[in-house]
Scaffold this motif. Structure first.
Motif, short mmCIF file in Angstrom:
data_model
loop_
_atom_site.label_atom_id
_atom_site.label_comp_id
_atom_site.label_asym_id
_atom_site.label_seq_id
_atom_site.Cartn_x
_atom_site.Cartn_y
_atom_site.Cartn_z
N LEU A 2 0.84 -1.20 0.00
CA LEU A 2 0.00 0.00 0.00
C LEU A 2 0.87 1.25 0.00
CD1 LEU A 2 -2.85 -1.12 2.45
CD2 LEU A 2 -3.03 -0.69 -0.01
N VAL A 30 4.09 1.64 -1.00
CA VAL A 30 4.78 1.83 -2.28
C VAL A 30 3.78 2.18 -3.38
CG1 VAL A 30 6.27 0.75 -4.00
CG2 VAL A 30 6.63 0.26 -1.59
N GLY A 31 2.61 1.54 -3.36
CA GLY A 31 1.59 1.82 -4.37
C GLY A 31 1.15 3.27 -4.32
N VAL A 32 0.93 3.81 -3.11
CA VAL A 32 0.51 5.21 -2.97
C VAL A 32 1.62 6.13 -3.46
CG1 VAL A 32 0.02 7.01 -1.28
CG2 VAL A 32 -1.16 4.82 -1.13
N MET A 67 3.89 5.45 -5.68
CA MET A 67 3.93 5.33 -7.14
C MET A 67 2.83 6.18 -7.76
SD MET A 67 6.14 3.25 -8.53
CE MET A 67 7.45 3.87 -7.52
#
Lengths: 121, 237
Positions: free
Chosen positions: A99, A101-103, A105
């Motif tokens: 979550l 790293v995804g945010v 990115m």
């Protein structure tokens, strides 16, 4: 091929020596990887022999992990006594990491439309 | 009795490891490349069962199989090649890539250690949980360095990789993360080589970013974990 493999070993050897001399807490092979990366950057290309040896090794990398993995048999008691803690840590931490790293990115310059050259594998 | 010298020669254990690995790759393919039947997980399970059945101690097996283990070193060095191949992309996206790698690598290690601590893990187990998002060869190297259990660390790494693949569709839908580079990068930071292999199924671009994230996160973690470790002594209890 042999020269390429020799180059990989020499980088690792140099890495291990640096780790001993400078008392670094890092695995010698990781320092060896950084040494090879610098050498490739200085040279401006990956020589065919290094690429052949390196990509050959990387393609069967999972095989090299098996002997250490079999060592799990020494830890059955540790796992049995702590399975709840291990499961919780792995599940929770993996979800949190993805979550975060995804945010990042999502907020970064890696947005749709960003095109790079295709990878050579 | 006459087979005893064979038990002590590397030939038997290297042959066994290769044969079982080939079988495991075949099983994995038949199972549609499920991350839970990853060839390494299947191989080590089968070999453990065989060793237990034959009553062969791990030390005997490893004294032969260590020659395969040794090859991990030059293979880690070789990770520099895919990193080098992606240099242009890294240069172009230096800031987001570096900040996401650093944040992701620290989050992975710290959250695992903190959850372990809160759920009652002892010091060795916390140390062993710390490198769980790092590609196994580097994680084993880190574990050997910081006094954790290397083979348990390798096992936890594999499970983390499988979990990352399992969570990926859910996380990407939740965050509406549709860009392949961003998906691959997220999978690589969290799920190392297994996440990268999964990212390759989205596209080559996703896979390249997965490999990049795996290499960078592995190298970062190798450097920052030993520095962060003294903080463990501050934890109460």
């Amino acid at each position: 091929m042999v020269i390429g493999f020799l180059a990989l070993l020499l980088c690792q050897l140099a890495g291990e020596l640096l780790v001993v001399w400078l008392e670094l807490p890092v695995p010698g092979a990781v320092v060896g990887m950084l040494i090879l990366l610098s050498l490739l950057a200085i040279r401006g290309e990956a020589p065919a022999s290094v690429r052949q040896a390196g990509e050959g090794l990387l393609s069967i990398l999972p095989l090299f992990l098996v002997p250490a993995g079999v060592g799990l048999m020494l830890h059955f008691q540790l796992i049995a006594a702590n399975w709840w803690s291990i499961l919780l840590a792995l599940l929770g931490s993996t979800l949190i990491t993805m979550l975060v790293v995804g945010v990042l990115m999502k907020c970064s310059a890696l947005n749709p439309g960003e095109q790079g050259e295709t990878h050579e594998r | 009795m006459s087979a005893k010298p064979l038990l002590e020669s590397p030939l038997l254990w290297i042959t066994l490891t290769l044969a079982v690995f080939c079988l495991a790759v075949w099983i994995n393919r038949k199972a549609g490349r499920s991350p839970f039947l990853h060839p390494v997980l299947v191989s080590l399970s089968i070999i453990i069962l065989i060793l237990l059945w034959l009553e062969v101690p791990y030390q005997t097996y490893f004294s032969g199989a260590q020659f395969l283990h040794f090859m991990m070193g030059p293979a880690i060095v070789a990770l520099a090649i895919p990193l080098y191949d992606n240099r242009q992309r890294v240069r172009r996206l230096l800031l987001p890539v570096l900040s996401a790698t650093l944040t992701g690598a620290v989050t992975a290690a710290v959250s695992a250690v903190v959850i372990g601590y809160l759920s009652g893990a002892d010091r060795v187990l916390m140390l062993t949980l710390a490198p769980k998002s790092v590609t196994s060869p580097i994680a084993i190297g880190i574990a050997e360095k910081i006094g954790a259990e290397p083979s348990l660390a390798a096992g936890l790494v594999l499970i983390t990789g499988a979990l990352s693949c399992l969570f990926a569709p859910f996380v990407f839908r939740l965050l509406r993360l549709n860009d392949h580079a961003a998906r691959g990068f997220t999978l690589g930071v969290s799920g190392h080589a297994m996440g990268t292999a999964y990212a390759f199924e989205y596209s080559a671009l996703a896979g390249a970013f997965g490999g990049l994230a795996m290499g960078l996160a592995g190298a970062f973690t190798a450097f920052f974990l030993p520095v962060l470790l003294p903080l463990l002594d501050w934890l109460p209890g």
